[in-house]
Structure formats: structure tokens, C-alpha cells
Design a protein around this motif. Structure first.
Motif, mmCIF file in Angstrom:
data_model
loop_
_atom_site.group_PDB
_atom_site.id
_atom_site.type_symbol
_atom_site.label_atom_id
_atom_site.label_comp_id
_atom_site.label_asym_id
_atom_site.label_seq_id
_atom_site.Cartn_x
_atom_site.Cartn_y
_atom_site.Cartn_z
ATOM 1 N N ALA A 60 41.678 7.720 -21.060
ATOM 2 C CA ALA A 60 42.991 7.312 -21.561
ATOM 3 C C ALA A 60 43.479 6.069 -20.829
ATOM 4 N N ALA A 61 44.087 5.177 -21.614
ATOM 5 C CA ALA A 61 44.739 3.988 -21.071
ATOM 6 C C ALA A 61 46.205 4.069 -21.465
ATOM 7 N N PHE A 62 47.075 4.080 -20.478
ATOM 8 C CA PHE A 62 48.518 4.227 -20.673
ATOM 9 C C PHE A 62 49.166 2.854 -20.596
ATOM 10 N N ASP A 63 49.860 2.450 -21.655
ATOM 11 C CA ASP A 63 50.556 1.164 -21.675
ATOM 12 C C ASP A 63 51.888 1.329 -20.950
ATOM 13 N N ILE A 64 52.004 0.729 -19.767
ATOM 14 C CA ILE A 64 53.216 0.921 -18.970
ATOM 15 C C ILE A 64 54.444 0.274 -19.607
ATOM 16 N N ALA A 65 54.251 -0.655 -20.552
ATOM 17 C CA ALA A 65 55.392 -1.306 -21.194
ATOM 18 C C ALA A 65 56.066 -0.403 -22.220
ATOM 19 N N ASP A 66 55.278 0.291 -23.033
ATOM 20 C CA ASP A 66 55.887 1.094 -24.096
ATOM 21 C C ASP A 66 55.501 2.568 -24.079
ATOM 22 N N GLY A 67 54.588 2.970 -23.211
ATOM 23 C CA GLY A 67 54.205 4.369 -23.105
ATOM 24 C C GLY A 67 53.133 4.817 -24.086
ATOM 25 N N ALA A 68 52.644 3.913 -24.930
ATOM 26 C CA ALA A 68 51.584 4.282 -25.874
ATOM 27 C C ALA A 68 50.278 4.512 -25.131
ATOM 28 N N ASP B 109 39.466 -2.928 -26.186
ATOM 29 C CA ASP B 109 39.351 -4.310 -26.663
ATOM 30 C C ASP B 109 39.765 -4.418 -28.133
ATOM 31 N N LYS B 110 39.351 -3.451 -28.944
ATOM 32 C CA LYS B 110 39.694 -3.463 -30.370
ATOM 33 C C LYS B 110 41.163 -3.128 -30.611
ATOM 34 N N ALA B 111 41.739 -2.267 -29.759
ATOM 35 C CA ALA B 111 43.108 -1.800 -29.965
ATOM 36 C C ALA B 111 44.177 -2.793 -29.490
ATOM 37 N N VAL B 112 43.851 -3.591 -28.479
ATOM 38 C CA VAL B 112 44.829 -4.520 -27.907
ATOM 39 C C VAL B 112 44.719 -5.858 -28.629
ATOM 40 N N PRO B 113 45.860 -6.411 -29.075
ATOM 41 C CA PRO B 113 45.811 -7.713 -29.753
ATOM 42 C C PRO B 113 45.027 -8.751 -28.947
ATOM 43 N N ALA B 114 44.222 -9.532 -29.651
ATOM 44 C CA ALA B 114 43.287 -10.471 -29.021
ATOM 45 C C ALA B 114 43.971 -11.510 -28.134
ATOM 46 N N LEU C 142 46.331 -11.054 -26.040
ATOM 47 C CA LEU C 142 46.835 -10.479 -24.794
ATOM 48 C C LEU C 142 45.712 -10.257 -23.787
ATOM 49 N N ASP C 143 46.028 -10.445 -22.511
ATOM 50 C CA ASP C 143 45.112 -10.056 -21.448
ATOM 51 C C ASP C 143 45.235 -8.548 -21.250
ATOM 52 N N VAL C 144 44.184 -7.944 -20.742
ATOM 53 C CA VAL C 144 44.167 -6.507 -20.493
ATOM 54 C C VAL C 144 43.983 -6.299 -18.993
ATOM 55 N N HIS C 145 44.989 -5.708 -18.370
ATOM 56 C CA HIS C 145 44.923 -5.388 -16.944
ATOM 57 C C HIS C 145 44.763 -3.881 -16.824
ATOM 58 N N ARG D 277 39.414 -11.707 -20.750
ATOM 59 C CA ARG D 277 40.787 -11.200 -20.814
ATOM 60 C C ARG D 277 40.957 -9.870 -20.086
ATOM 61 N N PHE D 278 39.839 -9.242 -19.689
ATOM 62 C CA PHE D 278 39.908 -7.981 -18.955
ATOM 63 C C PHE D 278 39.980 -8.246 -17.460
ATOM 64 N N HIS D 279 40.937 -7.602 -16.809
ATOM 65 C CA HIS D 279 41.130 -7.729 -15.359
ATOM 66 C C HIS D 279 41.202 -6.322 -14.774
ATOM 67 N N MET D 280 40.288 -6.016 -13.869
ATOM 68 C CA MET D 280 40.241 -4.694 -13.242
ATOM 69 C C MET D 280 40.998 -4.737 -11.920
ATOM 70 N N HIS D 281 41.851 -3.754 -11.717
ATOM 71 C CA HIS D 281 42.599 -3.583 -10.473
ATOM 72 C C HIS D 281 42.330 -2.164 -9.994
ATOM 73 N N PHE D 282 41.948 -2.008 -8.753
ATOM 74 C CA PHE D 282 41.587 -0.699 -8.228
ATOM 75 C C PHE D 282 42.647 -0.194 -7.265
ATOM 76 N N THR D 283 43.043 1.073 -7.436
ATOM 77 C CA THR D 283 44.000 1.680 -6.512
ATOM 78 C C THR D 283 43.303 1.908 -5.176
ATOM 79 N N PRO D 284 44.073 1.930 -4.095
ATOM 80 C CA PRO D 284 43.463 2.258 -2.802
ATOM 81 C C PRO D 284 42.839 3.656 -2.861
ATOM 82 N N THR D 285 41.790 3.873 -2.108
ATOM 83 C CA THR D 285 41.125 5.170 -2.073
ATOM 84 C C THR D 285 42.138 6.265 -1.749
#
Length: 186
Positions: A41-49, A71-76, A78-81, A104-112
Motif C-alpha cells: 500500500a502507498a498512502f497519499d499524505i496529501a489526500d489520504g487516498a 507509476d500507472k496510478a500517479v499522473p505522469a 508528478l514526481d513520486v516520493h 520521477r521516483f525518489h526513495m526515502h528510507f526511515t531510520p532503522t
């Protein structure tokens, strides 16, 4: 984004007992296990979708399929973080090669040990509390169907999570806690 793996299709015997006035809800201690599913699951923090996919396994191959679905679901335009944990499937050669071709994909990792910072974990809590904890499923396909329906209903009117306290209120609360706990006798 994250995965909720090992979601069990359980046939509880007997089913959850109904609550009676003044009595707490009770669960049966025994059940029949009918298999597991994994939810990406990918949670959109802007709108909750939520963008989601269910798979029987949780490997790099499934993670790559999920990235393609995002990639298919997010408008082309937009960047994806993606904020995610340090699961090994997030860092395989296959995934790194795919990401290298997706600028357009940017991976950010939470601290362990800090994946609780990821808001999708809170959303998994809603899913667990509202569907999974009391669910009775005789087949994985039935479990997948119920999860999909629950997510579709969530996405009809999604809600982002909003912090209601200011930074100052949070720090003051932390300071009060530290003052109380540092004076405690152990």
C-alpha cells in the motif's frame, strides 16, 4: 509505502462472540488457518487516498509490480516520493535498475526501527481494527476480496492524517514526560 505481509485468512471457531451489555468483546482461542496474503500500500499524505495491490508473496518481483502500479496510478507530470523502511526487497538490483530508469521516483528510507513514522503504518492500523481483527475468512480469495472492498470504500472519501498539535505543544508534552520519568524511583 509499506507492505503488510502475512495477513491470515482465519476461520475462527466459534466466531467472535457478540458483545453483551457490560461484558468485553471476546475472541475464540482456536481457529483454522487457510493461508496468507500480503498487502502492498502507498498512502497519499496529501489526500489520504491509497494505491494498493495484494500478492501471495512479498519479494522484489512483487515490489516491482507494485512500483509499476504506482507509476500507472500517479499522473505522469508528478514526481513520486516513497517513504519506506529498510526491507531488503526495496534495495535489490532489480529494484535499483528499475528506479534508475524512473527519474520521477525518489526513495526515502526511515531510520532503522522507525517505520512507525510512516503514515501508511497508521492506515494499516485502521485496516486491522476495522476489518482484519474480527474477520472470518475460509479462503485467501475471500480475504483478498474483503480487503479490496474495504480499500475501495476508504478511497471513496479518503482522509489524510493531520497533526493537531503544534511543535511547541509536542515539545512541552515531551518535557513534562521527561521531568516526571527522570524523577521516578526505579
Amino acid at each position: 509505502m509499506d507492505e503488510k505481509s502475512g495477513i491470515q485468512a482465519l476461520d475462527r471457531s466459534p466466531p467472535v462472540l457478540p458483545m453483551m451489555p457490560g461484558m468485553p468483546e471476546r475472541y475464540s482461542h482456536d481457529y483454522v488457518h487457510h493461508g496468507v496474503t500480503s498487502l502492498f500500500a502507498a498512502f497519499d499524505i496529501a489526500d489520504g487516498a491509497v494505491i494498493s495491490k495484494l500478492y501471495q508473496r512479498r519479494r522484489a518481483a512483487e515490489f516491482k509490480k507494485f512500483l509499476v502500479a504506482i507509476d500507472k496510478a500517479v499522473p505522469a507530470e508528478l514526481d513520486v516520493h516513497l517513504i519506506c523502511d529498510h526491507l531488503s526487497t526495496h534495495k535489490t538490483l532489480v529494484i535499483n535498475a528499475w528506479l534508475a530508469k524512473q527519474p520521477r521516483f525518489h526513495m526515502h528510507f526511515t531510520p532503522t526501527g522507525s517505520s512507525w513514522l510512516n503514515e501508511v503504518e497508521r492506515w494499516f492500523g485502521f485496516l486491522t481494527g476495522q476489518l482484519l481483527r474480527r474477520g472470518v475468512h475460509k479462503r485467501v480469495a475471500a480475504l483478498d476480496k474483503d480487503i479490496t472492498a474495504w480499500i475501495e470504500q476508504w478511497n471513496v472519501d479518503p482522509k489524510p492524517f493531520v497533526c493537531r498539535k503544534t511543535t511547541e505543544e509536542i515539545l512541552e508534552s515531551l518535557a513534562r514526560y521527561l521531568q516526571r520519568s527522570s524523577g521516578a524511583m526505579h
